[in-house]
Design a protein around this motif. Sequence first.
Motif, PDB file in Angstrom:
ATOM      1  N   ASP A  86       9.821   4.943  19.426  1.00  0.00           N
ATOM      2  CA  ASP A  86      11.229   4.752  18.831  1.00  0.00           C
ATOM      3  C   ASP A  86      11.500   5.969  17.748  1.00  0.00           C
ATOM      4  O   ASP A  86      12.699   6.450  17.619  1.00  0.00           O
ATOM      5  N   LEU A  87      10.711   6.312  16.896  1.00  0.00           N
ATOM      6  CA  LEU A  87      10.933   7.443  15.960  1.00  0.00           C
ATOM      7  C   LEU A  87      11.178   8.638  16.552  1.00  0.00           C
ATOM      8  O   LEU A  87      12.171   9.525  16.332  1.00  0.00           O
ATOM      9  N   ALA A  88      10.536   9.129  17.571  1.00  0.00           N
ATOM     10  CA  ALA A  88      10.835  10.277  18.382  1.00  0.00           C
ATOM     11  C   ALA A  88      12.260  10.140  19.266  1.00  0.00           C
ATOM     12  O   ALA A  88      13.087  11.060  19.248  1.00  0.00           O
ATOM     13  N   GLU A  89      12.590   9.064  19.749  1.00  0.00           N
ATOM     14  CA  GLU A  89      13.907   8.815  20.528  1.00  0.00           C
ATOM     15  C   GLU A  89      14.982   8.936  19.337  1.00  0.00           C
ATOM     16  O   GLU A  89      16.038   9.597  19.673  1.00  0.00           O
ATOM     17  N   PHE A  90      14.661   8.454  18.078  1.00  0.00           N
ATOM     18  CA  PHE A  90      15.643   8.523  16.850  1.00  0.00           C
ATOM     19  C   PHE A  90      15.718   9.744  16.367  1.00  0.00           C
ATOM     20  O   PHE A  90      16.846  10.189  15.611  1.00  0.00           O
ATOM     21  N   GLN A  91      14.899  10.697  16.645  1.00  0.00           N
ATOM     22  CA  GLN A  91      14.974  12.157  16.341  1.00  0.00           C
ATOM     23  C   GLN A  91      14.753  12.086  14.915  1.00  0.00           C
ATOM     24  O   GLN A  91      15.403  12.894  14.199  1.00  0.00           O
ATOM     25  N   VAL A  92      13.438  11.430  14.088  1.00  0.00           N
ATOM     26  CA  VAL A  92      13.542  11.759  12.826  1.00  0.00           C
ATOM     27  C   VAL A  92      12.922  13.071  12.558  1.00  0.00           C
ATOM     28  O   VAL A  92      12.458  13.643  13.532  1.00  0.00           O
ATOM     29  N   PRO A  93      13.223  13.683  11.317  1.00  0.00           N
ATOM     30  CA  PRO A  93      12.837  15.060  10.880  1.00  0.00           C
ATOM     31  C   PRO A  93      11.240  15.216  11.204  1.00  0.00           C
ATOM     32  O   PRO A  93      10.588  16.216  11.333  1.00  0.00           O
ATOM     33  N   ALA A  94      10.514  14.157  10.536  1.00  0.00           N
ATOM     34  CA  ALA A  94       9.198  14.298  10.317  1.00  0.00           C
ATOM     35  C   ALA A  94       8.762  12.868  10.151  1.00  0.00           C
ATOM     36  O   ALA A  94       9.425  12.099   9.742  1.00  0.00           O
ATOM     37  N   TYR A 114      -0.814  11.725  19.469  1.00  0.00           N
ATOM     38  CA  TYR A 114       0.499  11.129  20.179  1.00  0.00           C
ATOM     39  C   TYR A 114       1.692  11.445  19.585  1.00  0.00           C
ATOM     40  O   TYR A 114       2.740  11.972  20.543  1.00  0.00           O
ATOM     41  N   ALA A 115       1.710  11.332  18.360  1.00  0.00           N
ATOM     42  CA  ALA A 115       3.259  11.794  17.678  1.00  0.00           C
ATOM     43  C   ALA A 115       3.511  13.423  18.059  1.00  0.00           C
ATOM     44  O   ALA A 115       4.692  13.624  18.425  1.00  0.00           O
ATOM     45  N   LYS A 116       2.471  14.091  18.035  1.00  0.00           N
ATOM     46  CA  LYS A 116       2.796  15.381  18.262  1.00  0.00           C
ATOM     47  C   LYS A 116       3.054  15.753  19.550  1.00  0.00           C
ATOM     48  O   LYS A 116       4.039  16.623  20.118  1.00  0.00           O
ATOM     49  N   SER A 117       2.451  14.793  20.612  1.00  0.00           N
ATOM     50  CA  SER A 117       2.898  14.932  22.250  1.00  0.00           C
ATOM     51  C   SER A 117       4.482  14.701  22.337  1.00  0.00           C
ATOM     52  O   SER A 117       4.890  15.164  23.296  1.00  0.00           O
ATOM     53  N   LEU A 118       4.932  13.907  21.105  1.00  0.00           N
ATOM     54  CA  LEU A 118       6.407  13.590  21.525  1.00  0.00           C
ATOM     55  C   LEU A 118       7.207  14.495  20.692  1.00  0.00           C
ATOM     56  O   LEU A 118       8.405  14.259  20.624  1.00  0.00           O
ATOM     57  N   GLY A 119       6.546  15.494  20.212  1.00  0.00           N
ATOM     58  CA  GLY A 119       7.567  16.524  19.464  1.00  0.00           C
ATOM     59  C   GLY A 119       7.746  16.122  17.995  1.00  0.00           C
ATOM     60  O   GLY A 119       8.480  16.774  17.409  1.00  0.00           O
ATOM     61  N   ILE A 120       7.158  15.163  17.391  1.00  0.00           N
ATOM     62  CA  ILE A 120       7.371  14.814  16.071  1.00  0.00           C
ATOM     63  C   ILE A 120       6.690  15.812  15.069  1.00  0.00           C
ATOM     64  O   ILE A 120       5.494  15.945  15.312  1.00  0.00           O
ATOM     65  N   ASP A 141      -6.992  21.067  16.013  1.00  0.00           N
ATOM     66  CA  ASP A 141      -7.020  20.921  17.323  1.00  0.00           C
ATOM     67  C   ASP A 141      -5.749  20.236  17.846  1.00  0.00           C
ATOM     68  O   ASP A 141      -5.070  20.500  18.869  1.00  0.00           O
ATOM     69  N   ILE A 142      -5.302  19.040  17.048  1.00  0.00           N
ATOM     70  CA  ILE A 142      -4.067  18.283  17.405  1.00  0.00           C
ATOM     71  C   ILE A 142      -2.936  18.914  16.926  1.00  0.00           C
ATOM     72  O   ILE A 142      -1.532  18.271  17.370  1.00  0.00           O
ATOM     73  N   GLY A 143      -2.998  20.040  15.922  1.00  0.00           N
ATOM     74  CA  GLY A 143      -1.633  20.545  15.705  1.00  0.00           C
ATOM     75  C   GLY A 143      -1.148  20.477  14.316  1.00  0.00           C
ATOM     76  O   GLY A 143       0.181  20.514  14.017  1.00  0.00           O
ATOM     77  N   ILE A 144      -1.982  19.704  13.571  1.00  0.00           N
ATOM     78  CA  ILE A 144      -1.634  19.445  12.199  1.00  0.00           C
ATOM     79  C   ILE A 144      -1.588  20.773  11.193  1.00  0.00           C
ATOM     80  O   ILE A 144      -2.337  21.617  11.494  1.00  0.00           O
ATOM     81  N   LYS A 145      -0.064  21.297  10.986  1.00  0.00           N
ATOM     82  CA  LYS A 145      -0.146  22.380  10.000  1.00  0.00           C
ATOM     83  C   LYS A 145      -0.226  22.303   8.710  1.00  0.00           C
ATOM     84  O   LYS A 145      -0.388  23.214   7.989  1.00  0.00           O
ATOM     85  N   TYR A 146      -0.088  20.903   8.130  1.00  0.00           N
ATOM     86  CA  TYR A 146      -0.239  20.802   6.729  1.00  0.00           C
ATOM     87  C   TYR A 146      -0.865  19.542   6.464  1.00  0.00           C
ATOM     88  O   TYR A 146      -0.452  18.222   6.910  1.00  0.00           O
TER      89      TYR A 146
END
Length: 400
Positions: A86-94, A114-120, A141-146
Motif C-alpha cells: 500500500d505504501l509503495a502504491e501510495f508513493q510515500v517518499p520514505a 521487500y520494501a526495497k524491491s518495491l522501490g521504497i 546487501d539489501i541496499g540500506i544506505k543510511y
Amino acid sequence: MFSVSNILADHAAGNEDLRYGHTKRDRGQHPAGKTYNILPDAPRPVVVWAVTRACNLRCVHCYASADANPAPNELSHEEGIALLDDLAEFQVPAVLFSGGEPLVRPDTLDLIKYAKSLGIQCTLSTNGLLIDQPTAHKLADIGIKYVGISIDGLRDNHDKLRGMKGAFDQTLAAIKRCKDVGIKVGARFTVHALNYHQLDDIIDLCHEYHIDRLCVYHLAYSGRGGKMQKVDLTSQQTRDVVDMIFDRTIKLHQSGSPLEVLTVGNHTDPAYAILQLQKQNPQKAEDVWQQLRGTGGNRSGSNISSIDPMGFVHYDQFSWHYNCGNIRDQKFSEIWASANDERLARLRDRKDYLPDRCRSCQFLDICNGNLRTRAEAATENWLGMDPSCYLNDTELTPAT
C-alpha cells in the motif's frame, strides 16, 4: 528536521528537495514533479513504522515506552507485506523502520528487503547493539544506505540513560561496522538537562568516527519521555545549546568537515537561525526565510506519520496516545487521504486554531505551531502552546 549545516554552512547533503519541498507534496506532486498515481490530492508522508515494541534496552526518554516484550497483537509478516504494498502504491517518499528496537523482530530485514524491491526508500533507526558483522553485511546487501544510531552521551552517561552497562562501546562498534560496509551513519542525540553538557563532546566524537550526520533531538513529552518534563532544558539553556550547535557547525565546515548537522523536534530553531542571520547578513536571512517557507513548519499529520506495532496510525512518531485509524480496518493510504479523523484534518489547517502568540508570530509560516504532542502534554490542550518555543516577545514581531 532543520539542517543547520545546509542553512548556515551551505552544505549540500543531496536530500534538500525532500526536506524543503514539503508543501509541494501537499499538492500531490513530488518535489521533482512526478505525479502520484492514486489519491493525487493527499499529502505523502514519510512513514515511521515501529515494527515492534520490544527492545533490548530501556531508555529513559523512549517515546514508545518500549520494554523487553513485543506488544500484544503486533502486525504479522503478511500484514507488514500488505502495508508495504500500500505504501509503495501510495508513493510515500520514505519508510523509517523503527521500534522498540526493530532488529529484535526476526523478520525486519526481510521486510526491509521487500520494501526495497518495491522501490521504497528505507532507513533504519536502531540502538545498534544487534548490528554484528553479519548483520551489517546483510543491511548493505539489501541496499540500506543510511542507519540512524542513538547516542545519549559519553560512556557512563549513555549507559545510564540506556539502562545497560557496556551499551556505549557496543554502539560505537556498530557504527564502525556500518561504516566499514559503506552504510552512512547518523548519530541521534536527544538533548535534555541530564546530558546537554556532553553535546560538544558528541560533536567531537562524530568527527573522530567519521559519522556522516548528527541529529540533535529536542525532548518530546511522549512515552517515558513524558515523565522527563522536569529535566527538559529551560529556554535559556536551549538557546545556549542551539548557539553552540550553530557555532560548532559553521567552524566544522570552515575546517573542511563534511558532518551534516540537524536539529529535530523544535521549529523554533529555524526561526532563531533567521534572527541570528539578520544581525550578520540580512540578505541571506531573507533568502533562507524564503527557502524555509517550503517546509511549511511542523508537518505532523501531513508529511510525517507513524504506524505503531499493532497497526494504529498516528500523526507523528510522538503521538501514540492518539489513534487516527488502524490499517487492519482500512488501508493506510485511505486513512491518510480521507483525513476523516477530526484531529488529523485539523492538523493540516491548524493556523487559525493555534494560541494567539503563535498566530501573531512573524515565523508562523516556518514553525506552524511546533510540536502538538508536547503542547498537549504541557497544557492538556493539543492546540495549546508548545512550551519549547524559546523566542522572547520582541522576537515574534519584525524589527522596525
